[in-house]
Design an enzyme around this catalytic site. Structure first.
Site, mmCIF file in Angstrom:
data_model
loop_
_atom_site.group_PDB
_atom_site.id
_atom_site.type_symbol
_atom_site.label_atom_id
_atom_site.label_comp_id
_atom_site.label_asym_id
_atom_site.label_seq_id
_atom_site.Cartn_x
_atom_site.Cartn_y
_atom_site.Cartn_z
ATOM 1 N N CYS A 15 0.835 -1.196 0.000
ATOM 2 C CA CYS A 15 0.000 0.000 0.000
ATOM 3 C C CYS A 15 0.875 1.254 0.000
ATOM 4 O O CYS A 15 2.001 1.243 0.502
ATOM 5 C CB CYS A 15 -0.923 0.012 1.220
ATOM 6 S SG CYS A 15 -2.232 1.268 1.121
ATOM 7 N N CYS A 273 -22.638 -10.353 2.904
ATOM 8 C CA CYS A 273 -22.712 -11.657 3.565
ATOM 9 C C CYS A 273 -22.975 -11.478 5.055
ATOM 10 O O CYS A 273 -23.640 -12.312 5.684
ATOM 11 C CB CYS A 273 -21.445 -12.464 3.318
ATOM 12 S SG CYS A 273 -19.912 -11.558 3.556
ATOM 13 N N ASP A 295 -11.648 -12.640 2.692
ATOM 14 C CA ASP A 295 -10.510 -11.743 2.860
ATOM 15 C C ASP A 295 -10.181 -11.493 4.327
ATOM 16 O O ASP A 295 -9.060 -11.090 4.645
ATOM 17 C CB ASP A 295 -10.796 -10.414 2.155
ATOM 18 C CG ASP A 295 -9.557 -9.558 2.029
ATOM 19 O OD1 ASP A 295 -8.475 -10.133 1.812
ATOM 20 O OD2 ASP A 295 -9.656 -8.330 2.154
ATOM 21 N N CYS A 334 -28.226 -14.154 20.431
ATOM 22 C CA CYS A 334 -29.008 -14.135 19.187
ATOM 23 C C CYS A 334 -30.310 -14.930 19.327
ATOM 24 O O CYS A 334 -31.317 -14.592 18.703
ATOM 25 C CB CYS A 334 -28.187 -14.701 18.032
ATOM 26 S SG CYS A 334 -26.800 -13.656 17.533
ATOM 27 N N CYS A 364 -22.838 -5.787 19.327
ATOM 28 C CA CYS A 364 -24.189 -6.283 19.612
ATOM 29 C C CYS A 364 -25.046 -5.218 20.283
ATOM 30 O O CYS A 364 -26.175 -4.953 19.873
ATOM 31 C CB CYS A 364 -24.106 -7.530 20.477
ATOM 32 S SG CYS A 364 -25.718 -8.184 20.984
#
Length: 399
Positions: A15, A273, A295, A334, A364
């Site tokens: 980079c 996703c 990734d 959850c 959360c």
């Protein structure tokens, strides 16, 4: 394979910037086995040969880094030329790139326009916030150069998303950030929460549970860019208020996260996703041809193989890929959460261990607070979209 999506890293983690919060810097230090150089042409040719032979209906290629433009414009011209030569008849090919914009000039912008690239341009909200966290390799400010790249891309009518990393500093300035980016003429925005290393999360949990003082956290782990859940909740709520006000005034500013929530509310698919709560949408391909399932999981633990030795169909059926896809742990909270249908537990890269096998999404509490605050209005907008199809044009997505 019918559809194939690849995230290609032609320059690996190389980079020309030195962002304060860069997680790739930690990744590169951790995984010394990665060969930090530009993808050789023979590897490019092999990768394209594999991908074009296997993709039947669609081939989606996203370039990322590090900074992918360091591979040079010649690399990208050769890449797209080879794909045109080798792709199957009838296969739809689309390109995207995530870039810091420092190398973009008129020639790059023309190339992106001619090849219908979707460009994700990293810009942290306002020049002051951006320059505080995104200097170049010699420590110089970069905001003005990124804004120049943005103007060039607009002049050449390149479809461009602005991506802002939400640091602790940025989270305190949601109104300024939203208005500045909107004032630049951006209508497609992405806000990415800044995730600190896992060890920092554990120390923060220790502080919360034992009422320790912040100075008890090891030196160097309380940098100003690390985003707290409380600050993120404040940022999400403030951005939503501004977005909703624009909606009421007949202006749709596409914020990817809000788009995803609206689509889920209406029974549609989300673009990320993380929002779908499901991994496995693409392969990450390093510059040496090594392949990983994501990734965020480029490590020896999740090495699938190399395009020199295996097809993507074979890699998709490998034991490591199966293990990655079947590891569907969701935090215990959850199971009882009223907002699980929208959150889906989030990205598992955002989880941190709490002990005794339990894990939790770092943000959360921020998501719960945001959904409780915004749900009624989101449902209202969703209903109006469903009845009138009033929304921004369908967006293409960066991985």
């Amino acid at each position: 394979m019918d559809n194939l999506s690849l995230l290609v890293k032609p320059a690996s983690g190389l980079c020309n910037m030195a962002c304060r919060y860069c997680f790739y810097r930690d990744e590169m230090n951790r995984y010394k086995e990665l060969d930090m150089r530009i993808m050789p042409e023979e590897m490019m040719e092999l990768l394209i040969e594999r991908a074009c032979a296997e993709a039947k209906s669609s081939l989606r290629i996203t370039f990322q880094g590090g900074e992918p433009t360091l591979a040079g414009l010649g690399y990208f011209r050769r890449f797209t030329e080879l794909v045109r030569e080798k792709k199957r008849r009838g296969t739809a090919v689309s390109y995207a790139i995530q870039t810091n914009g420092l190398l973009i000039d008129g020639e790059w912008a023309r190339f992106f326009a001619e090849n219908h690239f979707l460009v994700g341009l990293s810009f942290d909200g306002t020049p002051r916030i951006h320059d505080a966290n995104r200097p170049d390799r010699v420590g110089a400010d970069t905001a003005s150069r990124v804004e120049r790249a943005w103007k060039l891309l607009r002049e050449h009518r390149v479809e461009t998303n602005l991506l802002c990393v939400v640091t602790e500093q940025a989270a305190k300035k949601p109104q300024q950030i939203y208005r500045y980016m909107k004032g630049m003429g951006a209508v497609y925005l992405q806000f990415i929460p800044c995730i600190p290393p896992a060890e920092v999360c554990l120390e923060e949990r220790r502080v919360q549970e034992n009422q320790l003082f912040v100075q008890d956290i090891p030196s160097g782990q309380t940098a100003g860019w690390q985003l707290s859940p409380d600050s993120y909740a404040y940022f999400l709520k403030a951005v939503f208020d501004l977005w909703y006000r624009d909606w009421q005034n007949g202006v749709y500013i596409s914020v990817r996260q809000l788009d995803d929530y609206l689509n889920l509310l209406m029974g549609r698919y989300a673009s990320s996703c993380a929002a779908m709560g499901q991994c496995g949408g693409y392969f990450a391909v390093e510059n040496d041809g090594s392949v990983y399932p994501c990734d965020f999981f480029v490590s020896l633990d999740w090495y699938l193989g190399n395009v020199r030795e295996a097809s993507f169909a074979e890699l998709a059926k490998s034991g490591k890929m199966t293990e990655f896809l079947t590891e569907t742990y969701k935090p215990g909270k959850c199971r009882e959460c009223a907002f699980y249908g929208l959150c889906r537990g989030g990205c598992k890269n955002d989880y941190y261990h709490m002990g005794e096998g339990e894990r939790e999404n770092r943000f959360c509490s921020a998501y719960r607070e945001f959904f409780a605050y915004a749900m009624e209005r989101m449902i209202k907008v969703g209903k109006e979209i469903f009845m009138t199809a009033r929304m921004a044009p369908p967006r293409r997505k960066i991985m």
